[in-house]
Design a protein around this motif. Structure first.
Motif, PDB file in Angstrom:
ATOM      1  N   TYR A  78       0.836  -1.207   0.000  1.00  0.00           N
ATOM      2  CA  TYR A  78       0.000   0.000   0.000  1.00  0.00           C
ATOM      3  C   TYR A  78       0.868   1.254   0.000  1.00  0.00           C
ATOM      4  CZ  TYR A  78      -2.698   3.834   1.943  1.00  0.00           C
ATOM      5  OH  TYR A  78      -3.248   5.073   2.157  1.00  0.00           O
ATOM      6  N   TRP A  79       1.841   1.317   0.891  1.00  0.00           N
ATOM      7  CA  TRP A  79       2.678   2.518   0.962  1.00  0.00           C
ATOM      8  C   TRP A  79       3.617   2.625  -0.225  1.00  0.00           C
ATOM      9  CZ3 TRP A  79       1.239   6.558   3.352  1.00  0.00           C
ATOM     10  CH2 TRP A  79       0.455   6.453   4.501  1.00  0.00           C
ATOM     11  N   ASP A  80       4.015   1.504  -0.818  1.00  0.00           N
ATOM     12  CA  ASP A  80       4.783   1.573  -2.066  1.00  0.00           C
ATOM     13  C   ASP A  80       3.984   2.332  -3.125  1.00  0.00           C
ATOM     14  OD1 ASP A  80       6.910   0.125  -1.047  1.00  0.00           O
ATOM     15  OD2 ASP A  80       6.281  -1.785  -1.948  1.00  0.00           O
ATOM     16  N   GLU A  81       2.677   2.115  -3.118  1.00  0.00           N
ATOM     17  CA  GLU A  81       1.807   2.739  -4.119  1.00  0.00           C
ATOM     18  C   GLU A  81       1.522   4.204  -3.819  1.00  0.00           C
ATOM     19  OE1 GLU A  81      -2.846   2.227  -5.138  1.00  0.00           O
ATOM     20  OE2 GLU A  81      -1.614   0.485  -5.660  1.00  0.00           O
ATOM     21  N   VAL A  82       1.303   4.544  -2.552  1.00  0.00           N
ATOM     22  CA  VAL A  82       0.813   5.898  -2.244  1.00  0.00           C
ATOM     23  C   VAL A  82       1.854   6.830  -1.638  1.00  0.00           C
ATOM     24  CG1 VAL A  82      -1.520   4.989  -1.936  1.00  0.00           C
ATOM     25  CG2 VAL A  82      -0.071   5.353   0.087  1.00  0.00           C
ATOM     26  N   GLU A  83       3.056   6.356  -1.389  1.00  0.00           N
ATOM     27  CA  GLU A  83       4.082   7.227  -0.819  1.00  0.00           C
ATOM     28  C   GLU A  83       4.347   8.433  -1.722  1.00  0.00           C
ATOM     29  OE1 GLU A  83       8.494   6.907   1.309  1.00  0.00           O
ATOM     30  OE2 GLU A  83       7.631   5.162   0.291  1.00  0.00           O
ATOM     31  N   GLN A  84       4.042   8.290  -3.006  1.00  0.00           N
ATOM     32  CA  GLN A  84       4.205   9.393  -3.955  1.00  0.00           C
ATOM     33  C   GLN A  84       3.373  10.626  -3.580  1.00  0.00           C
ATOM     34  OE1 GLN A  84       2.151   8.757  -7.816  1.00  0.00           O
ATOM     35  NE2 GLN A  84       1.311   6.883  -6.898  1.00  0.00           N
ATOM     36  N   TYR A  85       2.363  10.443  -2.727  1.00  0.00           N
ATOM     37  CA  TYR A  85       1.495  11.553  -2.345  1.00  0.00           C
ATOM     38  C   TYR A  85       2.015  12.341  -1.139  1.00  0.00           C
ATOM     39  CZ  TYR A  85      -1.726   9.290  -5.555  1.00  0.00           C
ATOM     40  OH  TYR A  85      -2.287   8.736  -6.668  1.00  0.00           O
ATOM     41  N   MET A  86       3.188  11.976  -0.639  1.00  0.00           N
ATOM     42  CA  MET A  86       3.789  12.797   0.417  1.00  0.00           C
ATOM     43  C   MET A  86       4.100  14.181  -0.136  1.00  0.00           C
ATOM     44  SD  MET A  86       3.900  11.132   3.265  1.00  0.00           S
ATOM     45  CE  MET A  86       4.897  12.356   4.132  1.00  0.00           C
ATOM     46  N   MET A  87       3.834  15.219   0.653  1.00  0.00           N
ATOM     47  CA  MET A  87       4.094  16.590   0.215  1.00  0.00           C
ATOM     48  C   MET A  87       5.580  16.921   0.349  1.00  0.00           C
ATOM     49  SD  MET A  87       0.851  18.644   1.842  1.00  0.00           S
ATOM     50  CE  MET A  87      -0.826  18.061   1.568  1.00  0.00           C
ATOM     51  N   PRO A  88       6.174  17.485  -0.680  1.00  0.00           N
ATOM     52  CA  PRO A  88       7.621  17.730  -0.648  1.00  0.00           C
ATOM     53  C   PRO A  88       8.065  18.766   0.374  1.00  0.00           C
ATOM     54  CG  PRO A  88       6.632  18.679  -2.637  1.00  0.00           C
ATOM     55  CD  PRO A  88       5.578  17.821  -1.993  1.00  0.00           C
ATOM     56  N   TRP A  89       7.158  19.639   0.829  1.00  0.00           N
ATOM     57  CA  TRP A  89       7.581  20.700   1.742  1.00  0.00           C
ATOM     58  C   TRP A  89       8.133  20.152   3.054  1.00  0.00           C
ATOM     59  CZ3 TRP A  89       5.802  22.163   6.632  1.00  0.00           C
ATOM     60  CH2 TRP A  89       4.634  21.556   7.083  1.00  0.00           C
ATOM     61  N   TYR A  90       7.665  18.975   3.449  1.00  0.00           N
ATOM     62  CA  TYR A  90       8.100  18.434   4.736  1.00  0.00           C
ATOM     63  C   TYR A  90       9.570  18.045   4.724  1.00  0.00           C
ATOM     64  CZ  TYR A  90       8.272  15.516   8.921  1.00  0.00           C
ATOM     65  OH  TYR A  90       8.611  14.967  10.133  1.00  0.00           O
ATOM     66  N   ASP A  91      10.102  17.674   3.562  1.00  0.00           N
ATOM     67  CA  ASP A  91      11.508  17.263   3.487  1.00  0.00           C
ATOM     68  C   ASP A  91      12.445  18.359   3.975  1.00  0.00           C
ATOM     69  OD1 ASP A  91      10.910  14.761   2.470  1.00  0.00           O
ATOM     70  OD2 ASP A  91      11.074  15.399   0.378  1.00  0.00           O
ATOM     71  N   GLY A  92      12.041  19.613   3.783  1.00  0.00           N
ATOM     72  CA  GLY A  92      12.914  20.720   4.154  1.00  0.00           C
ATOM     73  C   GLY A  92      12.877  21.110   5.620  1.00  0.00           C
ATOM     74  N   VAL A  93      11.930  20.568   6.369  1.00  0.00           N
ATOM     75  CA  VAL A  93      11.785  20.976   7.778  1.00  0.00           C
ATOM     76  C   VAL A  93      11.838  19.789   8.743  1.00  0.00           C
ATOM     77  CG1 VAL A  93      10.430  23.011   7.167  1.00  0.00           C
ATOM     78  CG2 VAL A  93       9.246  20.868   7.652  1.00  0.00           C
ATOM     79  N   LYS A  94      11.883  18.592   8.221  1.00  0.00           N
ATOM     80  CA  LYS A  94      11.801  17.381   9.050  1.00  0.00           C
ATOM     81  C   LYS A  94      12.929  17.309  10.067  1.00  0.00           C
ATOM     82  CE  LYS A  94      12.688  13.538   6.948  1.00  0.00           C
ATOM     83  NZ  LYS A  94      12.572  12.351   6.072  1.00  0.00           N
ATOM     84  N   LYS A  95      12.567  16.897  11.303  1.00  0.00           N
ATOM     85  CA  LYS A  95      13.538  16.677  12.371  1.00  0.00           C
ATOM     86  C   LYS A  95      13.278  15.299  12.990  1.00  0.00           C
ATOM     87  CE  LYS A  95      14.004  21.577  13.559  1.00  0.00           C
ATOM     88  NZ  LYS A  95      13.898  22.604  14.638  1.00  0.00           N
ATOM     89  N   PRO A  96      14.325  14.644  13.496  1.00  0.00           N
ATOM     90  CA  PRO A  96      14.154  13.273  13.999  1.00  0.00           C
ATOM     91  C   PRO A  96      13.216  13.132  15.184  1.00  0.00           C
ATOM     92  CG  PRO A  96      16.357  14.111  14.486  1.00  0.00           C
ATOM     93  CD  PRO A  96      15.727  15.086  13.541  1.00  0.00           C
TER      94      PRO A  96
END
Length: 208
Positions: A78-96
């Motif tokens: 399921y996530w292999d199929e829909v991971e494409q719908y993650m919004m790119p803005w989060y990549d720039g602010v993500k923290k562990p």
């Protein structure tokens, strides 16, 4: 720490709706699909709460999955199929130490949280065989209840969500931000300022 709602905040669309769509494309789920549509109708009419609706929708689906599928492999597919719908803005602010706070059941959310390199998750606690929730489905007040079972709201530096139903957590954060779409672009605005400008959107459109 920063806390993020998931659907329409970090992910385009609704992760549960996409999960059901993914399942209903498989053979053997026709009556589960009819059951899902009936329960969505009852929710829209106010004849059932969100918890009652989701329990009734998940129960036959999870029962069939348990009988016919390797559930963990199915969730990864399921996530292999829909991971494409993650919004790119989060990549720039993500923290562990970020926390994802979602209404979606924990067993659905765990694979994507792992893929994001995160460990902290607040979600609906649902039995992955019976569909029975522990407590209420984690939306509105119930999401705050689940959050406070794991974390201290005093530690929330920033909270991000697209939905007024999350104001119970937003009200406790040091800062809160509304994620919204305008002219096809994702934007954010200080929470109280957004709803001051758009009071008509300060509603929760379902029975809780």
């Amino acid at each position: 720490m920063n806390v993020y709602d998931f659907d329409e905040t970090l992910f385009y669309g609704d992760s549960e709706d996409r999960f059901f769509q993914f399942i209903f494309r498989k053979k053997g789920y026709f009556f589960c699909k009819l059951n899902y549509k009936w329960n969505e109708f009852k929710l829209r009419r106010g004849w059932a709460t969100k918890t009652e609706t989701r329990e009734a929708e998940y129960a036959p689906v999870l029962k069939r999955i348990a009988e016919t599928e390797d559930f963990d492999k199915l969730l990864e597919a399921y996530w292999d199929e829909v991971e494409q719908y993650m919004m790119p803005w989060y990549d720039g602010v993500k923290k562990p130490d970020d926390i994802i706070a979602s209404g979606t059941p924990r067993f659905i959310m765990e694979p994507i949280v792992r893929r994001l390199g995160l460990k902290n998750l607040v979600a609906t606690e649902m039995d992955r065989v019976t569909g029975k929730c522990t407590g209420k489905f984690a939306v509105a007040e119930a999401k705050l209840v689940n959050f406070e079972l794991q974390y201290d709201c005093k530690d929330i530096d920033n909270f991000y969500s697209d939905a007024y139903s999350d104001h119970f957590i937003a009200d406790k954060a040091k800062k809160a931000w509304l994620i919204y779409e305008e002219n096809g672009e994702r934007k954010q605005m200080e929470w109280n300022e957004y709803f001051r400008l758009h009071p008509e959107k300060a509603v929760i459109p379902y029975k809780r």
